[in-house]
Design an enzyme around this catalytic site. Sequence first.
Site, PDB file in Angstrom:
ATOM      1  N   GLU A 164     -54.106  43.354 -55.903  1.00 51.85           N
ATOM      2  CA  GLU A 164     -53.644  43.647 -57.261  1.00 51.85           C
ATOM      3  C   GLU A 164     -54.562  44.654 -57.944  1.00 51.85           C
ATOM      4  O   GLU A 164     -54.279  45.126 -59.036  1.00 51.85           O
ATOM      5  CB  GLU A 164     -53.646  42.368 -58.114  1.00 51.85           C
TER       6      GLU A 164
ATOM      7  N   ARG B 119     -49.528  45.877 -68.740  1.00 48.35           N
ATOM      8  CA  ARG B 119     -48.201  45.486 -68.232  1.00 48.35           C
ATOM      9  C   ARG B 119     -47.295  44.929 -69.317  1.00 48.35           C
ATOM     10  O   ARG B 119     -46.100  44.805 -69.128  1.00 48.35           O
ATOM     11  CB  ARG B 119     -48.334  44.496 -67.066  1.00 48.35           C
TER      12      ARG B 119
ATOM     13  N   ARG C 211     -47.108  29.936 -58.438  1.00 48.34           N
ATOM     14  CA  ARG C 211     -48.033  30.246 -59.541  1.00 48.34           C
ATOM     15  C   ARG C 211     -48.567  28.935 -60.122  1.00 48.34           C
ATOM     16  O   ARG C 211     -47.965  28.356 -61.016  1.00 48.34           O
ATOM     17  CB  ARG C 211     -47.316  31.038 -60.634  1.00 48.34           C
TER      18      ARG C 211
ATOM     19  N   ARG D 124     -50.852  30.123 -54.766  1.00 49.97           N
ATOM     20  CA  ARG D 124     -51.855  31.005 -55.371  1.00 49.97           C
ATOM     21  C   ARG D 124     -52.785  30.154 -56.211  1.00 49.97           C
ATOM     22  O   ARG D 124     -52.335  29.390 -57.062  1.00 49.97           O
ATOM     23  CB  ARG D 124     -51.207  32.057 -56.262  1.00 49.97           C
TER      24      ARG D 124
ATOM     25  N   CYS E  46     -45.225  40.125 -53.529  1.00 51.77           N
ATOM     26  CA  CYS E  46     -44.738  39.027 -54.372  1.00 51.77           C
ATOM     27  C   CYS E  46     -44.626  39.461 -55.832  1.00 51.77           C
ATOM     28  O   CYS E  46     -44.309  38.647 -56.687  1.00 51.77           O
ATOM     29  CB  CYS E  46     -45.610  37.796 -54.228  1.00 51.77           C
TER      30      CYS E  46
ATOM     31  N   HIS F   8     -43.998  39.256 -68.781  1.00 56.04           N
ATOM     32  CA  HIS F   8     -43.672  37.853 -68.513  1.00 56.04           C
ATOM     33  C   HIS F   8     -42.240  37.527 -68.862  1.00 56.04           C
ATOM     34  O   HIS F   8     -41.634  36.648 -68.252  1.00 56.04           O
ATOM     35  CB  HIS F   8     -44.674  36.923 -69.190  1.00 56.04           C
TER      36      HIS F   8
ATOM     37  N   ASN G 158     -47.236  43.842 -59.819  1.00 58.41           N
ATOM     38  CA  ASN G 158     -47.232  43.900 -61.291  1.00 58.41           C
ATOM     39  C   ASN G 158     -48.615  44.308 -61.788  1.00 58.41           C
ATOM     40  O   ASN G 158     -48.763  45.245 -62.577  1.00 58.41           O
ATOM     41  CB  ASN G 158     -46.877  42.538 -61.901  1.00 58.41           C
ATOM     42  N   ASP G 159     -49.634  43.580 -61.308  1.00 55.85           N
ATOM     43  CA  ASP G 159     -50.991  43.936 -61.733  1.00 55.85           C
ATOM     44  C   ASP G 159     -51.460  45.213 -61.067  1.00 55.85           C
ATOM     45  O   ASP G 159     -52.195  46.004 -61.667  1.00 55.85           O
ATOM     46  CB  ASP G 159     -51.960  42.777 -61.446  1.00 55.85           C
TER      47      ASP G 159
HETATM   48  C1  PEP Z   1     -48.488  40.422 -59.686  1.00 55.82           C
HETATM   49  O1  PEP Z   1     -49.423  40.757 -60.423  1.00 55.82           O
HETATM   50  O2  PEP Z   1     -47.710  41.222 -59.144  1.00 55.82           O
HETATM   51  C2  PEP Z   1     -48.254  38.991 -59.413  1.00 55.82           C
HETATM   52  C3  PEP Z   1     -47.377  38.611 -58.506  1.00 55.82           C
HETATM   53  O3  PEP Z   1     -48.939  38.093 -60.170  1.00 55.82           O
HETATM   54  P1  PEP Z   1     -48.610  37.763 -61.713  1.00 55.82           P
HETATM   55  O4  PEP Z   1     -47.365  38.499 -62.077  1.00 55.82           O
HETATM   56  O5  PEP Z   1     -48.484  36.286 -61.797  1.00 55.82           O
HETATM   57  O6  PEP Z   1     -49.833  38.292 -62.394  1.00 55.82           O
HETATM   58 MG    MG Z   2     -50.966  39.325 -60.878  1.00 59.31          MG
END
Ligand code: PEP
Ligand code: MG
Length: 556
Positions: free
Chosen positions: A415, A449, A290, A326, A486, A188, A438-439
């Site tokens: 994801e 992560r 988000r 989302r 994204c 984050h 990311n996920d």
């Molecule tokens: C991701 O997981 O790549 C994503 C865009 O969502 P977040 O980072 O908000 O979990």
């Molecule tokens: Mg995510």
Amino acid sequence: MNSTSTQLAGIGVSPGIASGPVEWLAPPPVVPHDLAPAGDPEAEARIAGEAVAATADDLEARSSSLVGPSADVLAAQAMMARDPVLGDRIAELAGEGLAAAVAVAMAFDEFREQLAAAGGYMAERAADLADIRNRAVARLLGVPMPGVPDLDYPFVLLAGDLSPADTVNLDPAHVLAIVTEHGGPTSHTAIISKSLGLPAVVGCAGVRALATGTIVMVDGAEGVVIVDPAAALVNERLGRLAARRAALTGVSGPGRTSDGMPVQLLINLGRERDLGVVAAADAEGVGLYRTEFLFLERHDAPTVEEQRVAYSEVFHAFAGRKVVVRTLDAGADKPLRFVTQPDEPNPALGVRGLRTSRLFPDLLDGQLRAIARAASGSGTDVWVMAPMVSTAGEAAAFAAQAHSHGVPVAGAMIEVPAAALQASAVAAACDFLSLGTNDLAQYTFAADRMAGELADLLDPWQPALLELIRLTADAGRASGRPVGVCGEAASDPLLALVLVGFGVTSLSMATTSLPEVRLALSQHSLAECQALAAMALRAPDGKAGRETVRTASAKV
Ligand code: PEP
Ligand code: MG
């Protein structure tokens, strides 16, 4: 570098150069159990009471300087701090001979346990009490208030890691850059710093040794922190950055490859301080809104009307463009007081994302209703997508629900590896796909992560992750469904070429990343992107893939 300066290596996650004194995110205070009272019991009771009252005053003052949910939360905390029963218990404990700080800590801990045991709404207040306790105790011990320091001069923020909650009070006018000891490229800290346009370096173990006030230069592109930099070096890097930024302004407008293949360039939107500034960015819309930021720091869900107002504001700002909303992504790294199950043994694998609607169906229903109402007549091309979709059945149910509310375009985020492996079926079940890399990296590599020490596994260049992206893009092409990215992968200009080579049709990122990605696309044809994608996929690991593509892309 100056002869006495040291260079600390980390992972650059948000480009830019900044130099200034460092300040640490203050941890919660630790109360020594054997702390002796400084005065007689009456005096200790008085100073304990005064510290709690001053904490309440401070919370009220901060509340009145804010608007919206954050203000409500702070006002409610101030009221809790003034609870007379709590005040009596503090006085009683101090009267028994405990030091003021110990009496405050103990009384708050007792109340917190009682609230937690009561369950439900009461249990959700326990975290608020912990926050007030820590502030009052910090005041008594004379240690810094927990959280981002509230200073009136600019500084480089250092932290172990940052959670979304830590950054509620982060004022970008005072924070020059962010450096964390832990955290990886998808943490984050990375997302927040990019959205604020602050240079950031994560996973920089060496910063632990830095004392408050040490002067550093942060280079967010190179991923280094230079301690005690020479003025000439800072000026040289700032000059280079300004020249690069000037060069980037030469390319503008919709994204396209050098041979004209369109690739939508979109913005990731979170907690925006100035929507007008973000909306003024040269982008074709929002690829990831988000919405959980509307729900954070609240005791209960915002009403449909509150949500409608918030969404309308965003749709209005992007009128005439596309906005992909989302739906609520609560749980794991984004816990919500009124939704997240406190006793989940493994939150990242628990009831999070779309799964939350299994327990709280009204939440999703209300959100879709609010989105549909805000979209109606807004002149904005509003799409919705669900986070953490695992099966085609989930995608179909979500799309049907969104359509029934009058939102015509509903998609699934990819994801979870299961969804990528079944991308054809998932694509057929809804209107579009959006890769949350990311996920997807976290779940593909079973690597948290937030864990900076696993950054090599979380590297979005890892061929296994790229294989899942390729499968998803192929499925989108075969079914005629758009496939976007994204996650943070989209904001790496080199990796963006690879993603486009796989057939990804849109890339969504922080506004600050758009110019570099736009320029990279404009310099490469689709065929070149496809060749680079094949090289990245064949590489033995992420690092090798990145280097191969870097060298090859420089030649074309
Ligand atoms: C991701 O997981 O790549 C994503 C865009 O969502 P977040 O980072 O908000 O979990
Ligand atoms: Mg995510």
